[in-house]
Design an enzyme around this catalytic site. Structure first.
Site, PDB file in Angstrom:
ATOM      1  N   LYS A  78       0.834  -1.195   0.000  1.00  0.00           N
ATOM      2  CA  LYS A  78       0.000   0.000   0.000  1.00  0.00           C
ATOM      3  C   LYS A  78       0.873   1.251   0.000  1.00  0.00           C
ATOM      4  CE  LYS A  78      -3.722  -1.991   2.897  1.00  0.00           C
ATOM      5  NZ  LYS A  78      -4.872  -1.832   2.005  1.00  0.00           N
TER       6      LYS A  78
ATOM      7  N   ASP B  47      -2.769  -7.709  -1.509  1.00  0.00           N
ATOM      8  CA  ASP B  47      -3.541  -6.775  -0.686  1.00  0.00           C
ATOM      9  C   ASP B  47      -5.000  -7.194  -0.583  1.00  0.00           C
ATOM     10  OD1 ASP B  47      -3.880  -4.604   0.962  1.00  0.00           O
ATOM     11  OD2 ASP B  47      -4.156  -3.162  -0.667  1.00  0.00           O
TER      12      ASP B  47
ATOM     13  N   ARG C 188      -9.998 -11.738   2.500  1.00  0.00           N
ATOM     14  CA  ARG C 188     -10.892 -12.806   2.021  1.00  0.00           C
ATOM     15  C   ARG C 188     -10.215 -14.173   2.092  1.00  0.00           C
ATOM     16  NH1 ARG C 188     -11.613  -9.807  -3.535  1.00  0.00           N
ATOM     17  NH2 ARG C 188     -11.264  -8.137  -2.024  1.00  0.00           N
TER      18      ARG C 188
END
Length: 461
Positions: free
Chosen positions: A240, A310, A314
């Protein structure tokens, strides 16, 4: 009640007492029409008090001592949380609200407004208390305890709230309510078939783990709560930006929220069989970090191609959901700070949720409106399921195109839950961006007051 989150916090409430001073909820029309006591009306008009929502005017008595307060309030029940300003504006002491309007919501708004995260600095905290009857006070304190626990956990920086400390917090919560807590840590995740949880967390200095809390009566309605516990998210090798990483301590907000909800359930003694699962990891960068292009076989047996490191939340949820669904339950709920797409769709204040159960969705929506706990159902649109296809594996963790990201993430998770299971997925933000009367900037609880009330109804059936 002995709420876990209030161990180090005095209650913002007290029993009704003749010594408490009154707070009058006053609408602008009450000033215009002279609908309040003459002595207070004259004082208010002379002071230029127009009863604008959220404004406060202190009223002296005949002896010049503080006697009462007027609080600007429109009268709309959905604005009851504006009472959070009372906790900040009223002088120290005991007060009571002279109004029959939504007393529980007024009390909850006031209580939420007393929250302060003071672990790392000493802030002055004046003791303003609201007098309440016991039939309201006990459950409001319980809900505050759950919300404050979620806020505290999210606000804690990762150097003090990594996977090990999150496990310790769950164990402390379990001990407080007599629940059992177990964990599967490090390479034992591979031995017991949780490869996705291990892959995401293996690069961290703190080993990844799957946490499990069990509580309640065997044979009662079975509730399973799964919370994403990514204690910090660098984005992995698909790193990020600095700006996007700034508040990634909140990426365990799903875990924090299910722990707050579990507190409410256990504190109320609901007749349910509760199970809480938290995959606790840190998505770090090191020589052994998982990579774009890697393919892993999940606990469910589906192979997953990593097209973006990233999109890690999930992955850990997939193994946890598959594990949860191996034992039938009455309702499976997962909560996760999962996608930026959810914020684009509904902003930071409304929690999108997904379920195929129309009756469940309708009831949750109705409760959320009544509880001022905003959420909105988004569709599990089957037309987007094709976007999960991968050329080399069963599915990808990051569909290309950047469209409908919250929906495709929910569809990804759905692959790990059996069709017959009643399941709901919440894609929460876990953070308040700007100060509100009932919430400072920082960690926040989403949807758990709604779910708590729903589970109370379920337990009574």
């Amino acid at each position: 009640m002995n709420s876990y989150s209030h161990i180090d916090r005095p209650s913002p409430f007290t029993q009704h007492s003749p010594a408490s001073r009154p707070v009058y909820l006053v609408a602008p029309s009450d000033i215009e029409n002279g609908a309040i006591e003459a002595s207070m009306l004259g004082w208010a008009r002379n002071a230029g008090f127009a009863a604008e929502p959220g404004s406060l005017l202190l009223v002296p008595g005949a002896d010049g001592e503080l006697a009462a307060a007027l609080f600007g309030f429109s009268g709309e029940t959905e604005e009851a949380f504006a009472a959070g300003r009372l906790a900040k504006l009223l002088p120290a002491g005991d007060w009571h609200v002279e109004s029959a309007l939504a007393p529980q919501k007024i009390a909850l708004g006031f209580g939420l407004g007393t929250y302060l995260f003071g672990r790392y600095r000493k802030d002055k905290h004046k003791q303003v208390r609201l007098a309440l009857p016991d039939d309201i006070r006990v459950d409001v304190e319980r809900q505050l305890a759950g919300v404050f626990l979620a806020r505290d956990l999210i606000n804690m920086p990762t150097n003090d709230m990594g996977p090990e400390q999150l496990e310790a917090a769950l164990r402390a919560l379990g001990k407080h309510y007599g629940a059992s807590v177990a964990s599967i840590v490090g390479n034992e995740l591979l031995a017991q078939s949780f490869p996705l949880i291990h892959a995401v967390g293996r690069a961290s200095a703190q080993a990844p783990r799957l946490l499990e809390l069990r509580w309640g009566r065997e044979g009662a309605p079975r509730i399973v709560l799964v919370g994403k516990g990514v204690c910090f998210d660098t984005g992995g090798l698909d790193i990020k930006s600095a700006a996007n990483m700034a508040i990634m301590k909140k990426d365990m907000g799903g875990a924090a929220n299910v722990m707050g909800l579990a507190l409410m359930i256990m504190d109320a003694g609901l007749d349910v069989e509760l199970r809480v699962l938290i995959p606790a990891v840190e998505n770090s960068i090191a020589g052994n970090a998982f990579r774009p292009g890697d393919i892993y076989r999940s606990r469910k047996g589906l192979t997953v191609q990593i097209d973006n490191t990233d999109a890690e939340g999930r992955l850990v949820l997939a193994d946890a959901l598959a594990f949860a669904d191996e034992t039938p339950c009455d309702l499976l709920v997962d909560m996760a700070t999962l996608t930026g797409a959810a914020r684009v769709a509904l902003g930071p204040e409304v929690a999108p949720f997904f379920t195929d159960d129309d009756a469940l969705a309708a009831r949750l929506s109705a409760i959320s409106s009544e509880e001022n706990d905003p959420m909105w159902r988004l569709p599990l649109w089957k037309g987007y399921d094709k976007d999960l296809k991968s050329r080399a594996a069963d599915i990808t963790n990051a569909p290309s195109g950047g469209m409908a990201g919250s929906i495709t993430a929910a569809l990804f998770l759905k692959r790990f839950v059996r069709p017959q299971t009643r399941w709901a997925h919440f894609d929460i933000y876990g953070w308040t961006l700007s100060e509100k009367p009932h919430a400072p900037v920082g960690g926040e609880a989403f949807a758990i007051r709604t779910l708590y009330r729903y589970f109370r109804e379920l337990a009574r059936q």
